[in-house]
Write an enzyme that holds these catalytic residues in place. Structure first.
Site, short mmCIF file in Angstrom:
data_model
loop_
_atom_site.label_atom_id
_atom_site.label_comp_id
_atom_site.label_asym_id
_atom_site.label_seq_id
_atom_site.Cartn_x
_atom_site.Cartn_y
_atom_site.Cartn_z
CG ASN A 36 -8.02 -4.60 0.63
OD1 ASN A 36 -7.23 -3.67 0.65
ND2 ASN A 36 -7.68 -5.82 0.97
CE1 TYR B 73 -2.39 -4.97 8.30
CE2 TYR B 73 -2.56 -2.70 7.58
CZ TYR B 73 -2.70 -4.04 7.33
OH TYR B 73 -3.13 -4.45 6.09
CG HIS C 90 -1.96 -1.09 1.17
ND1 HIS C 90 -3.17 -1.01 0.49
CD2 HIS C 90 -1.94 -2.32 1.72
CE1 HIS C 90 -3.83 -2.13 0.63
NE2 HIS C 90 -3.11 -2.96 1.37
#
Ligand code: NDP
Length: 500
Positions: A127, A337, A54
């Protein structure tokens, strides 16, 4: 309003920004030119690590407004009242490409929204597709490597791409969406967003349900065809970034309806497949979407690096009323993350304004670390328990307990339903004739560049989703259809040995 005086980073006025200080007119440059040294040294350090996935993205601020009362299902404060508004920051992105890659590449699109709620930040890190290629994060680094560059040639590699996917049959649903025209959205405004993962929604009575969030574009879906997407890479590689920024600048604020599917714990236990498997959707017919709210993006960032490049989302950022579910990908992303942001931005990345909680004071015993730029807890206690007036845990905000049973082992998700059923449904029931024509030609154009044995293995997977789908791919690739049908009839292990 811009400052008028040019200064060093430490506030000293700069007298000259054209000529480095030298010993004599032609002489060597002097190290005492603090401004020159600061300017060059800072320039050398401008880049931070690129996101490993990303990397290319665009973002904007806005708000979320509750339109329907579902507070019986969740005690989330920001969902507690119709009309309640919560500030948001959204970031959209491609996945595999580098920071300078083209916005119109065939790829899923990241759709991440940070809700600045009065009980902390809730991040929806989704997404533009409701499912994912894999359902166990142990495969994630391998999967991403195959979508990036060949280690020897530094080129994108169709053999790596399709070798892995054809060895990973659970990817077929997402592959079918990716190679439909939804794999090349026209811009970031005209696409849906899906959390994909299942959240636990729990209420103030301690009851819980399972919930999936969907963001439906109010601009209408619009996609590039493969030819348009390829052309756009040359005409304007930043087309989606530009589109979002220009639309907001002219007051044409993009918006999404936010909807939720709800499943009870009893329904989850007896459902015909694992409802926490992120390679599958919950059929709308059985789990209708319920309206919840609306998201509007109405403010461009003033500085891209400050707000978009430094934005850090995490599926672990949940607020009371939202909990994780048994979804194995979700569980692993809760770790992944935060970890990548600590690497990319540092341990105090939560202090960067775009990432900071708003309207709520953060208060804990974490201290110090690089770039600690708040008061660092001042003179307050830095341990708990204490009797010095430091913050205490709030047991009433606990996630309700749920049952877990069984042996600690490397368990695969038990397939009560095939990996191929929903890809087949999408092909047969949802797609139009034009969608199917484009799907086949998009697959043939890409898979056709891979080794023949990999083409055969992958075509067999399309056949298993739907025989017509497999036949058309095989014909497009010039493969022997009888051979593909034979491979489709085998189990995966035999198919792999027959094509290795
Ligand atoms: P429905 O007919 O109720 O829903 C079909 C969904 O498919 C709609 O949400 C639509 O989104 C979406 N869709 C339409 N064209 C495409 C495309 N080319 N690629 C991907 N999605 C598309 O069916 P079911 O719920 O029974 O699901 C059938 C299939 O639809 C699934 O197997 C799945 O592949 C796909 N799907 C299902 C979703 C779900 O949450 N149930 C969500 C998205 C896709 P829209 O209305 O926004 O155009």
């Amino acid at each position: 309003m811009m400052d008028e005086r040019l200064t060093t980073n430490f506030g000293k006025p700069v007298d000259n920004d054209l000529n480095a200080m030298t010993a004599g007119e032609g002489g060597p440059v002097l190290i005492q030119d603090v401004h020159l040294v600061e300017k060059l040294a800072h320039f050398n350090r401008e880049r931070i690590p690129e996101r490993v996935v990303h990397a290319k993205g665009a973002g904007a601020f806005g708000y979320f407004e509750v339109t329907h009362d579902l507070s019986g299902y969740t005690c989330a404060d920001f969902l507690s009242q119709v009309g309640r508004r919560t500030g948001v920051f959204a970031r959209f992105s491609t996945v595999g490409g580098e920071k300078g890659s083209a916005d119109s590449e065939r790829d899923p699109r990241g759709f991440a929204v940070k809700f600045y709620t009065a009980e902390g930040n809730f991040d929806m890190v989704g997404n533009n597709t409701p499912v994912f290629f894999i359902r166990d994060a142990i495969k994630f680094p391998d999967f991403i490597h195959t979508q990036k560059r060949n280690p020897a040639t530094n080129l994108k590699d169709p053999d790596m791409f399709w070798d892995f996917l054809s060895l990973t049959p659970e990817s077929i649903h997402q592959v079918t969406i990716l190679f439909s025209d939804r794999g090349t959205p026209r811009n970031y405004r005209q696409m849906n967003g899906y959390a994909g993962h299942t959240f636990m929604w729990y209420n103030s009575r301690g009851g819980h349900n399972w919930a999936k969030l969907h963001f439906k574009t109010e601009q209408g879906i619009s996609n590039f065809t493969a030819e348009e997407a390829d052309r756009m890479k040359g005409i304007d590689p930043d087309c989606a970034t530009r589109d979002l920024s220009e639309a907001i600048a002219r007051g044409d604020f993009p918006s999404w309806r936010v909807e939720v599917q709800i499943m009870t714990p009893e329904q989850a236990k007896s459902f015909r497949f694992d409802p926490f498997d992120v390679t599958k959707v919950w059929p709308h017919g059985e789990f209708p979407v319920r309206p919840l709210g609306r998201m509007v993006l109405d403010r461009n960032p003033e500085n891209y690096f400050a707000d978009v490049e430094q934005a850090a989302f995490s599926p672990g950022n949940l607020v009371p009323g939202f909990g994780p579910s048994y979804d194995k990908m979700f569980q692993a992303r809760i770790f992944g993350y935060h970890d990548t942001h600590r690497h990319r931005l540092g341990p105090n990345y939560h202090l960067i304004p775009v990432n900071s909680a708003r309207g709520v004071r953060t208060s804990n015993y974490q201290r110090d670390g690089a770039m600690r730029v708040d008061g660092n807890g001042g003179g307050g206690p830095n341990y708990w328990p204490n009797t010095l007036g430091g913050p205490d845990p709030v047991p009433s905000k606990a996630i309700p307990p749920i049952d877990v049973t069984g042996a600690a082992d490397r368990h695969a998700i038990v397939l009560k339903d095939s990996d191929f059923a929903q890809a087949g449904d999408l092909y047969r029931k949802v797609m139009t004739d034009t969608d199917r024509d484009h799907l086949i030609s998009n697959i043939v154009g890409h898979l056709g560049k891979a080794l023949k044995r990999i083409q055969l293995r992958q075509a067999a997977l399309f056949w298993k989703a739907d025989p017509e789908y497999g036949r058309r791919v095989a014909e497009g690739l010039g493969l022997e259809t009888g051979e593909v049908e034979r491979l489709a009839g085998m189990d995966q292990e035999d198919r792999v040995s027959a094509t290795s």
